[in-house]
Design an enzyme around this catalytic site. Structure first.
Site, mmCIF file in Angstrom:
data_model
loop_
_atom_site.group_PDB
_atom_site.id
_atom_site.type_symbol
_atom_site.label_atom_id
_atom_site.label_comp_id
_atom_site.label_asym_id
_atom_site.label_seq_id
_atom_site.Cartn_x
_atom_site.Cartn_y
_atom_site.Cartn_z
ATOM 1 N N HIS A 58 58.165 25.021 95.907
ATOM 2 C CA HIS A 58 59.014 23.332 95.054
ATOM 3 C C HIS A 58 58.369 22.537 95.339
ATOM 4 C CE1 HIS A 58 63.296 22.335 94.959
ATOM 5 N NE2 HIS A 58 62.591 20.986 95.357
ATOM 6 N N HIS A 60 57.923 18.791 92.819
ATOM 7 C CA HIS A 60 58.080 17.912 91.893
ATOM 8 C C HIS A 60 56.892 17.858 90.866
ATOM 9 C CE1 HIS A 60 62.673 18.210 91.791
ATOM 10 N NE2 HIS A 60 62.190 18.383 93.091
ATOM 11 N N GLN A 153 66.791 16.885 86.508
ATOM 12 C CA GLN A 153 67.243 15.509 87.423
ATOM 13 C C GLN A 153 68.549 14.797 87.449
ATOM 14 O OE1 GLN A 153 65.236 14.214 90.305
ATOM 15 N NE2 GLN A 153 67.357 14.125 90.470
ATOM 16 N N HIS A 211 68.589 23.189 92.835
ATOM 17 C CA HIS A 211 69.095 21.802 93.381
ATOM 18 C C HIS A 211 70.077 21.798 94.122
ATOM 19 C CE1 HIS A 211 64.735 21.021 92.143
ATOM 20 N NE2 HIS A 211 64.704 19.884 93.382
ATOM 21 N N GLU A 214 72.016 19.195 98.326
ATOM 22 C CA GLU A 214 71.401 18.659 98.543
ATOM 23 C C GLU A 214 71.702 17.469 98.973
ATOM 24 O OE1 GLU A 214 67.549 17.327 96.176
ATOM 25 O OE2 GLU A 214 66.905 16.588 98.544
ATOM 26 N N ASP A 310 57.648 19.793 97.963
ATOM 27 C CA ASP A 310 58.854 19.342 97.033
ATOM 28 C C ASP A 310 58.091 17.496 96.683
ATOM 29 O OD1 ASP A 310 61.680 18.551 95.837
ATOM 30 O OD2 ASP A 310 61.932 18.120 97.990
HETATM 31 FE FE FE2 Z 1 63.455 19.225 95.032
#
Ligand code: FE2
Length: 430
Positions: A58, A60, A153, A211, A214, A310
């Site tokens: 994971h 970004h 997102q 996701h 979270e 991440d």
């Molecule tokens: Fe993430």
């Protein structure tokens, strides 16, 4: 015919003594003790641990190395991070994304991570993030295997164009369909989002990486919906739920019910120690909660759990250097994985469990016939790897050495003497 490469005197996890690994044509041809084969190139591991590569499940990559642009995240919260990122992303170009993401891929490879699942933000007008990461995936395929997830997102229902943008990213060739149900305006829309992601993934034959939950909100329970959809669509291990930090606030009864359900669904869970430790529970008064998925209990229940970096120098996290062993060490502390049998399990979460999450088991592992990808740690065992977080002596991809690091030498000067400090415990016994 000499082998192309021979790695001698390597330790393998779960196997006594040392062994040799012979490699030809980019694949392991023999794994055994004292092979005595000639080779064009030989590496003497001198008893160090050789492991299949680290797997970062994971990352970004589109946001990496943007910390401070256009401003810093002063509160340190997830929401301000999303805000800052939202201010930056309209100005990003495909070339800029490629340059930053490629840099992090090189850092990763240099530290033994040869498999990455990246997330490309597909919300908003600018598609530079997904186009950039798809280019990085293809251009660096000989160095690192990269899967790209289309990650909305901002959700797919707050802006009516975002659902179509997610579909367009799938058509561009991403490997996984992502989602963020807890960020939709209502729970109902969150449920609709999960179902829509499953429909799209099935329709286009893609994996799923959402996701999920979270947040520290114990009422955020989209994970059970993901597990249910996984069973209904028969997708088993092709589905991953990332973060799942609300699980850190679930009651014991609900937790135990959920564990069994997750196991029977075959879903994978990804823990992201940097963001989870710094973002979750941040605004709690004392006592503060730990916002981690129940890693230890999930493993015990038979659920596959793996790890991701991440965030690296981005609007959510100023630090980071793509070292998954450091991430595993951090997760170990926050999830109480300190038992003698549990410490090696953290390296498993950073290696073969991650390969299972990505579905790359066929090309992963130190076994005759498989592609010769491996990392040699400057330590003899998984416990020592977690304790020392040592340099990666060599990283090998398809039988080719792609990175090497000379271990540091520390000398202590005291009472007129000089000694070398190795951080190894003194030998005991006679
Ligand atoms: Fe993430």
């Amino acid at each position: 015919m000499p082998a192309d490469l021979l790695v001698r005197n390597a330790r393998l996890a779960g196997r006594d003594g040392v062994c040799d690994l012979a490699i030809e044509g980019g694949r392991f041809t023999r794994v055994g003790t004292d092979l005595g084969v000639d080779a064009k190139e030989t590496l003497d591991a001198e008893g160090r641990l050789a492991s299949p590569p680290l797997v970062d499940c994971h990352l970004h990559l589109d946001a990496s190395l943007t910390a401070g642009k256009p401003r810093h995240n002063e509160s340190g919260t997830l929401l301000e991070g999303i805000q800052v990122w939202g201010e930056l992303k309209p100005s990003l170009t495909e070339d800029d994304v490629v340059a930053r993401a490629s840099e992090i891929v090189r850092w990763s490879a240099a530290q033994g991570t040869l498999f990455i699942r990246a997330h490309a933000d597909v919300s908003g007008d600018n598609d530079a993030m997904v186009r950039g990461l798809l280019r990085v995936r293809d251009e660096l395929a000989d160095l690192v295997t990269i899967q790209v997830t289309a990650f909305p997102q901002d959700g797919i229902f707050a802006d009516e164009a975002d659902e179509a943008r997610l579909e367009r990213a799938i058509e561009l060739g991403v490997d996984c369909v992502g989602g963020i149900p807890h960020y939709e305006p209502t729970s109902e829309l969150g449920l609709m989002e999960v179902h829509r992601v499953f429909e799209l993934a099935r329709e286009h034959g893609r994996r799923i990486d959402i996701h999920c939950d979270e947040t520290g909100d114990a009422n955020s329970r989209f994970l059970e919906v993901m597990a249910d959809d996984t069973i209904k669509h028969g997708l088993t291990s092709r589905v991953t739920a990332s973060h799942c930090t609300a699980m850190g606030s679930y009651e014991p009864y609900y937790s135990s019910k959920l564990h069994g359900f997750l196991r029977s669904s075959g879903i994978n869970i990804v823990v992201n120690p940097y963001a989870n430790s710094l973002i979750q529970g941040r605004l709690d008064p004392y006592p503060k909660r730990r916002g981690f998925a129940q890693l230890k209990e999930l493993l015990r229940a038979g659920v596959n759990v793996s790890l991701g970096n991440d965030v690296i120098m981005d609007p959510w996290y100023q630090l980071g250097k793509a070292d998954l062993v450091h991430a595993a060490n951090l997760a170990l502390h926050f999830t109480y994985m300190s038992g003698l049998d549990e410490i090696p399990e953290m390296l498993a979460c950073a290696t073969w469990r991650g390969a299972k999450t990505l579905g790359v088991e066929d090309e992963y592992g130190i076994e005759e016939g498989k592609p010769a990808h491996l990392v040699v740690f400057d330590a003899p065992s998984p416990v020592e790897v977690l304790r020392l977080q040592p340099v990666r002596r060599w990283v090998v991809r398809s039988g080719r050495v792609v990175a090497e690091t000379t271990p540091p030498v520390t000398r202590l000067f005291h009472e007129g003497r000089e000694e070398t400090i190795t951080f190894a415990p003194p030998a005991t016994g006679a």
